[in-house]
Motif scaffolding. Structure first.
Motif, PDB file in Angstrom:
ATOM      1  N   VAL A 115     -41.099 -25.001  21.468  1.00 27.77           N
ATOM      2  CA  VAL A 115     -40.645 -24.163  22.572  1.00 27.77           C
ATOM      3  C   VAL A 115     -41.065 -22.738  22.252  1.00 27.77           C
ATOM      4  CG1 VAL A 115     -38.642 -23.247  23.808  1.00 27.77           C
ATOM      5  CG2 VAL A 115     -38.709 -25.666  23.148  1.00 27.77           C
ATOM      6  N   GLY A 116     -41.854 -22.124  23.116  1.00 28.31           N
ATOM      7  CA  GLY A 116     -42.351 -20.779  22.866  1.00 28.31           C
ATOM      8  C   GLY A 116     -41.309 -19.720  23.199  1.00 28.31           C
ATOM      9  N   LEU A 117     -41.215 -18.699  22.361  1.00 30.58           N
ATOM     10  CA  LEU A 117     -40.332 -17.557  22.608  1.00 30.58           C
ATOM     11  C   LEU A 117     -41.189 -16.335  22.868  1.00 30.58           C
ATOM     12  CD1 LEU A 117     -37.498 -16.253  22.614  1.00 30.58           C
ATOM     13  CD2 LEU A 117     -37.767 -15.896  20.146  1.00 30.58           C
ATOM     14  N   TYR A 118     -40.903 -15.644  23.985  1.00 26.96           N
ATOM     15  CA  TYR A 118     -41.686 -14.479  24.389  1.00 26.96           C
ATOM     16  C   TYR A 118     -40.762 -13.297  24.637  1.00 26.96           C
ATOM     17  CZ  TYR A 118     -45.574 -17.682  25.076  1.00 26.96           C
ATOM     18  OH  TYR A 118     -46.558 -18.610  24.870  1.00 26.96           O
ATOM     19  N   VAL A 119     -41.143 -12.144  24.122  1.00 23.11           N
ATOM     20  CA  VAL A 119     -40.453 -10.897  24.411  1.00 23.11           C
ATOM     21  C   VAL A 119     -41.437 -10.006  25.158  1.00 23.11           C
ATOM     22  CG1 VAL A 119     -39.297  -8.872  23.465  1.00 23.11           C
ATOM     23  CG2 VAL A 119     -38.985 -11.111  22.386  1.00 23.11           C
ATOM     24  N   ASP A 120     -41.157  -9.770  26.439  1.00 22.75           N
ATOM     25  CA  ASP A 120     -42.075  -9.013  27.293  1.00 22.75           C
ATOM     26  C   ASP A 120     -43.497  -9.541  27.182  1.00 22.75           C
ATOM     27  OD1 ASP A 120     -40.090  -7.408  28.316  1.00 22.75           O
ATOM     28  OD2 ASP A 120     -40.330  -5.870  26.787  1.00 22.75           O
ATOM     29  N   ASP A 121     -43.630 -10.855  27.305  1.00 23.86           N
ATOM     30  CA  ASP A 121     -44.905 -11.560  27.295  1.00 23.86           C
ATOM     31  C   ASP A 121     -45.629 -11.515  25.952  1.00 23.86           C
ATOM     32  OD1 ASP A 121     -44.749 -12.583  29.843  1.00 23.86           O
ATOM     33  OD2 ASP A 121     -45.767 -10.890  30.771  1.00 23.86           O
ATOM     34  N   TYR A 123     -45.848 -13.261  22.396  1.00 18.09           N
ATOM     35  CA  TYR A 123     -45.452 -14.515  21.767  1.00 18.09           C
ATOM     36  C   TYR A 123     -44.902 -14.262  20.371  1.00 18.09           C
ATOM     37  CZ  TYR A 123     -46.002 -19.129  19.575  1.00 18.09           C
ATOM     38  OH  TYR A 123     -45.789 -20.302  18.894  1.00 18.09           O
ATOM     39  N   ILE A 124     -43.722 -14.810  20.079  1.00 19.82           N
ATOM     40  CA  ILE A 124     -43.117 -14.731  18.751  1.00 19.82           C
ATOM     41  C   ILE A 124     -43.479 -16.017  18.022  1.00 19.82           C
ATOM     42  CG2 ILE A 124     -41.009 -14.341  17.448  1.00 19.82           C
ATOM     43  CD1 ILE A 124     -41.768 -12.084  19.374  1.00 19.82           C
ATOM     44  N   ALA A 125     -44.401 -15.925  17.077  1.00 23.62           N
ATOM     45  CA  ALA A 125     -45.002 -17.124  16.501  1.00 23.62           C
ATOM     46  C   ALA A 125     -44.071 -17.879  15.566  1.00 23.62           C
ATOM     47  CB  ALA A 125     -46.293 -16.759  15.755  1.00 23.62           C
ATOM     48  N   ARG A 126     -43.122 -17.196  14.918  1.00 23.63           N
ATOM     49  CA  ARG A 126     -42.283 -17.844  13.908  1.00 23.63           C
ATOM     50  C   ARG A 126     -40.810 -17.794  14.321  1.00 23.63           C
ATOM     51  NH1 ARG A 126     -46.190 -20.720  12.020  1.00 23.63           N
ATOM     52  NH2 ARG A 126     -47.952 -19.468  11.313  1.00 23.63           N
ATOM     53  N   PRO A 127     -40.037 -18.809  13.955  1.00 24.24           N
ATOM     54  CA  PRO A 127     -38.621 -18.836  14.363  1.00 24.24           C
ATOM     55  C   PRO A 127     -37.717 -17.952  13.526  1.00 24.24           C
ATOM     56  CG  PRO A 127     -39.151 -20.790  13.086  1.00 24.24           C
ATOM     57  CD  PRO A 127     -40.447 -20.047  13.273  1.00 24.24           C
ATOM     58  N   GLN A 128     -38.198 -17.469  12.362  1.00 26.47           N
ATOM     59  CA  GLN A 128     -37.347 -16.628  11.520  1.00 26.47           C
ATOM     60  C   GLN A 128     -37.025 -15.317  12.268  1.00 26.47           C
ATOM     61  OE1 GLN A 128     -39.914 -18.373  10.340  1.00 26.47           O
ATOM     62  NE2 GLN A 128     -38.868 -19.692   8.877  1.00 26.47           N
ATOM     63  N   GLY A 129     -35.759 -14.945  12.281  1.00 27.80           N
ATOM     64  CA  GLY A 129     -35.336 -13.729  12.957  1.00 27.80           C
ATOM     65  C   GLY A 129     -35.410 -13.802  14.467  1.00 27.80           C
ATOM     66  N   ARG A 317     -46.678  -7.870  14.391  1.00 27.91           N
ATOM     67  CA  ARG A 317     -45.331  -8.214  13.944  1.00 27.91           C
ATOM     68  C   ARG A 317     -45.388  -8.779  12.528  1.00 27.91           C
ATOM     69  NH1 ARG A 317     -40.643  -8.914  16.717  1.00 27.91           N
ATOM     70  NH2 ARG A 317     -39.035 -10.245  15.789  1.00 27.91           N
ATOM     71  N   ASP A 318     -44.384  -8.459  11.733  1.00 27.54           N
ATOM     72  CA  ASP A 318     -44.266  -9.131  10.442  1.00 27.54           C
ATOM     73  C   ASP A 318     -42.806  -9.290  10.083  1.00 27.54           C
ATOM     74  OD1 ASP A 318     -44.808  -6.685   7.757  1.00 27.54           O
ATOM     75  OD2 ASP A 318     -43.303  -6.746   9.334  1.00 27.54           O
ATOM     76  N   GLY A 319     -42.577 -10.061   9.048  1.00 31.67           N
ATOM     77  CA  GLY A 319     -41.211 -10.304   8.629  1.00 31.67           C
ATOM     78  C   GLY A 319     -41.172 -10.928   7.251  1.00 31.67           C
ATOM     79  N   TYR A 320     -40.009 -10.871   6.633  1.00 32.24           N
ATOM     80  CA  TYR A 320     -39.841 -11.549   5.352  1.00 32.24           C
ATOM     81  C   TYR A 320     -38.386 -11.970   5.202  1.00 32.24           C
ATOM     82  CZ  TYR A 320     -37.733  -7.313   3.282  1.00 32.24           C
ATOM     83  OH  TYR A 320     -36.920  -6.243   3.000  1.00 32.24           O
ATOM     84  N   THR A 321     -38.188 -12.977   4.382  1.00 29.97           N
ATOM     85  CA  THR A 321     -36.860 -13.473   4.049  1.00 29.97           C
ATOM     86  C   THR A 321     -36.713 -13.478   2.540  1.00 29.97           C
ATOM     87  OG1 THR A 321     -36.765 -14.887   6.008  1.00 29.97           O
ATOM     88  CG2 THR A 321     -35.263 -15.412   4.210  1.00 29.97           C
ATOM     89  N   ARG A 322     -35.641 -12.890   2.055  1.00 31.36           N
ATOM     90  CA  ARG A 322     -35.346 -12.879   0.625  1.00 31.36           C
ATOM     91  C   ARG A 322     -33.930 -13.401   0.433  1.00 31.36           C
ATOM     92  NH1 ARG A 322     -36.101  -7.703  -0.569  1.00 31.36           N
ATOM     93  NH2 ARG A 322     -33.892  -7.089  -0.418  1.00 31.36           N
ATOM     94  N   GLY A 323     -33.783 -14.413  -0.405  1.00 30.94           N
ATOM     95  CA  GLY A 323     -32.455 -14.968  -0.601  1.00 30.94           C
ATOM     96  C   GLY A 323     -32.442 -16.037  -1.661  1.00 30.94           C
TER      97      GLY A 323
END
Length: 762
Positions: A115-121, A123-129, A317-323
């Protein structure tokens, strides 16, 4: 324009900022009280009435979501037929989404959502965040069924569009404070400032904080808490009447504790009983976590003429997860821990889309080009803290408590290019045909390394690294070490025919193809399944739909209904099994399971029963069955068809909702009362039925009450959710073998919560 300077000069991503929701005028009140408003959507990348769109779409305005007290996009599940959208197992801000039985539960890097997620058209490629909090929006649209023509790859189930509002050229703003159960404290503020008649700036800051629903009884830390800080900025320019430019971005930091889940079974090794609190745990792996997403976007629109508009959408866009990872066994001992430290998950993406929109009296359409370059990587240790080491591999075990660590690390790079077009032509004033197509080419490069480290707690790559046995017994045993690339191409057409039976009623029939590209299993064990190096193939969905959209009874009843059928080929199914024969560990498979068929019904009805009373009812039904489900048998080394024993995950057969909106003037202001109930039938969490964690049917009851002052500057609200305090699972893990501490873990949705809100608009 120098794109590199643009991207490097911003610390934020994706234009989400906008002014406060426009204050509701007396005229708007009268319109709302006298009938149902027409709904404008952009499901086909242009503004049009929802009734005219030959697609199943649910649309939610900012005003409607605020009046219900919807906290984030997972709240859409309560009032959208055949939708599963919720927080992924073991996380706080990673999204799991399914529409009509199609989606992707596994959020591991390299796997694509269905299921694709779009913010103002964008595309958010990854589900994290991607569990987006709801504030400063114009509306959210849920598009059901494949959207492969206009939205491309990975929208085979559908798409969710998060649409923000333009700043405009008026000074507006709002501040909101909320306090509720579990010491929930939320502070949100936004402002739009016109600097000139052609230049405006806007920004928003939101802080969400809540104590946990439960406790880690081993460490004393909270579980299921919330600690999120988000900031959004945008700059809008209209240097001339026919040109619009927006530079916008956001940064979100989520410092909520990791969610280890709740043990559902007695633990025989440490004699740990099942904890009575569904949000409590005894996990010993650790609790602190940080998830960051950030980037920037640039939108440019040029209205060349009355019939032609050119648009450019550039985004990074970028992101990271630390835990610490996930404590699968839910005990202080490392019987089955997935441990990590440092920046163990990282991703970034750059995308560029160019569009040409055409609109004449009878022809409307769009053609475009799309490019994306995305990379995701990560690493984790699977620690097995009890004696699974084959005796032939070691001298007599020096301790009854022998450790084994399995390191998994890798990355996947995706370069995607697409050409697309979609046109609608009015054959007559009542009969319309719409035709579209998209050609997509994805090139993926995967690198995977997997190894066993005998006699260690942790691997040398990640910390801590604690050898339990001396050399040479902790020499790594390499299971997987490869780099490979594959290219996936697909042509995804769409065609629909619409007929206006009357001025208020539209009938349609549509066909659409969806495509999700293949890839590489980042957990693949080449020693057990050598074919993992070759990767897995794409998914294809051919969907057929007939529907009705209309307004009846002098616009006091709006009804949308659809009957759909889907032919699903090559479904990508992730299976993880405990392996006790040498080499030990957890073995992962990603199989193109075969084929299935899905059919169902969706109904959405909105009725204005009187000037001050309206009701909303939704119904979803899905009948999903596998025709073929092929799995790899490690004993025989062959593929076996097990379709008769498999089910669809995250796909309840029935979803229903009903709500009432009672509103009117009280003390000169505007009072709205909305009771609501949502129902979901039995839900399987995996393709294999697992009674220990599968969720039975349940219903959630909500109530919201808001009052707006006569000058419309102040709004007060009280919002109660899950008022009957039901306990319902949204995810789980199943490793029931005694050697893995009979690790059966459940993750639960929020308990009963109540919060009060006060908002000031200016």
């Amino acid at each position: 324009m120098n794109w590199a300077l643009l991207l490097a000069g911003s610390a934020l991503t994706l234009g989400l900022a906008g002014p406060a929701q426009a204050q509701e005028t007396e005229t708007a009140k009268e319109e709302r009280a006298s009938g149902l408003d027409d709904i404008i959507v952009t499901a086909r990348r242009r503004e049009e009435s929802l009734r005219d769109v030959p697609i199943s779409v649910s649309a939610f305005s900012a005003e409607a979501l605020e009046e219900k007290g919807t906290p984030d996009i997972t709240g859409l599940q309560r009032s959208t037929p055949n939708l599963t959208i919720q927080v992924a197992r073991g996380t706080n801000s990673t999204l799991t989404a399914f529409i009509r039985g199609i989606g992707q539960q596994d959020p591991l890097w390299g796997f694509e959502p269905g299921v694709g997620l779009y913010v103002d058209d964008v595309y958010i490629a990854r589900p994290q965040g991607a569990v987006l909090d709801i504030f400063d929006i114009e509306r959210i649209e849920v598009l059901r069924g494949p959207q492969g023509t206009l939205y491309g790859r990975n929208t085979i189930g559908g798409a969710v569009k998060y649409v923000t509002k333009k700043l405009g050229n008026e000074f507006t703003g709002k501040v909101r404070a909320e306090y509720g159960t579990y010491n929930e404290l939320n502070l949100v503020g936004s402002v739009a400032i016109p600097l000139t008649d052609w230049l405006s700036v806007g920004g928003a800051v939101a802080w969400y904080n809540r104590d946990g629903y439960g406790e880690n009884l081993h460490s004393g830390a909270e579980t299921n808490n919330k600690d999120v800080l988000a900031a959004r900025l945008s700059l809008e320019m209209t240097p001339v009447d026919n040109i619009f430019i927006r530079l916008a971005g956001d940064r979100t930091e989520d410092k909520s504790n990791i969610n280890h889940g709740h043990r559902e079974t007695f633990e025989p090794n440490s004699k740990q009983a099942v904890l009575p609190g569904k949000y409590d745990t005894m996990a010993g792996l650790g609790d602190d976590q940080k998830v960051v997403t950030q980037g920037v976007s640039l939108l440019g629109e040029w209205n060349v003429s009355d019939t032609l508009t050119l648009k450019s959408i550039t985004a990074w866009r970028d992101g990271y997860t630390r835990g610490p990872g996930i404590d699968f066994d839910g005990t202080p001992q490392p019987f089955l821990d997935v441990a990590a430290s440092g920046n163990v998950y990282k991703d970034h993406q750059f995308s560029q889309e160019l569009q040409a929109q055409i609109e004449t009296d009878r022809l409307q359409g769009i053609v475009g080009l799309y490019y994306m370059d995305a990379t995701a990587s990560g690493a984790f240790d699977t620690i097995l803290g009890r004696g699974l080491i084959p005796e032939a591999a070691l001298v007599p075990v020096v301790s009854a408590y022998t450790a084994l660590t399995q390191l998994t690390t890798g990355s996947v790079d995706t370069r995607s290019f697409a050409i697309f077009g979609d046109f609608n032509y009015d054959i007559t004033d009542r009969l319309k045909v719409s035709v579209g197509a998209r050609w997509t080419r994805d090139k993926k490069t995967g690198e995977v390394f997997k190894a066993n480290y005998f006699g260690t707690l942790g691997s040398p790559l990640l910390k801590p690294y604690v050898p339990v046995l001396p050399p040479p017994y902790n020499v790594p045993q390499i299971l997987t070490d490869y780099s490979n690339d594959r290219t996936f191409e697909e042509f995804t057409p769409r065609v629909s025919l619409s007929f206006e039976a009357s001025e208020q009623v539209n009938l349609y029939a549509a066909y659409a193809r969806g495509f999700k590209s293949g890839g590489f299993d980042m957990r693949g064990d080449a020693s057990a399944t050598p074919a993992t190096k070759d990767g897995y193939d794409s998914e294809i969905v051919d969907s057929y739909e007939i529907g009705l959209k209309g307004a009846f009874l002098d616009n006091s009843l709006r009804l949308n209904a659809a009957l759909f059928y889907a032919d699903y080929q090559g479904q990508q199914v992730t299976t993880q099994v405990a392996k006790v024969t040498p080499p030990p560990g957890v073995v992962s498979f990603v199989d193109n399971a075969g084929s299935s068929r899905i059919w169902g019904v969706e109904v959405e009805a909105n009725a204005m029963m009187s000037r001050n009373l309206s009701a909303n009812i939704t119904l979803g039904y899905v009948n999903a069955r596998f025709n073929e489900f092929l799995v790899y048998d490690m004993v025989s080394g062959t593929m076996v068809d097990v379709a008769d024993s498999r089910v669809f995950q995250n796909t309840p057969e029935f979803t229903l909702s009903a709500s009432v909106n009672a509103h009117g003037e009280v003390a000169g202001g505007w009072l709205t009362v909305q009771p609501a109930i949502s129902f979901r039938s039995e839900t399987h969490l995996f393709e294999i039925p697992i009674p220990a964690i599968d969720q039975g049917a349940y219903a959630l009851v909500d109530l919201s009450v808001t009052w707006t002052t006569p000058d419309e500057k102040w709004r007060f609200g009280v919002f109660g959710r899950n008022l009957l305090d039901d306990r319902y699972r949204t995810g789980g893990y199943n490793f029931p073998l005694n050697a893995y501490a009979q690790s059966v873990i459940g993750f639960y949705g929020a308990p009963r919560t109540v919060r009060a809100s006060v908002e000031y608009r200016f």
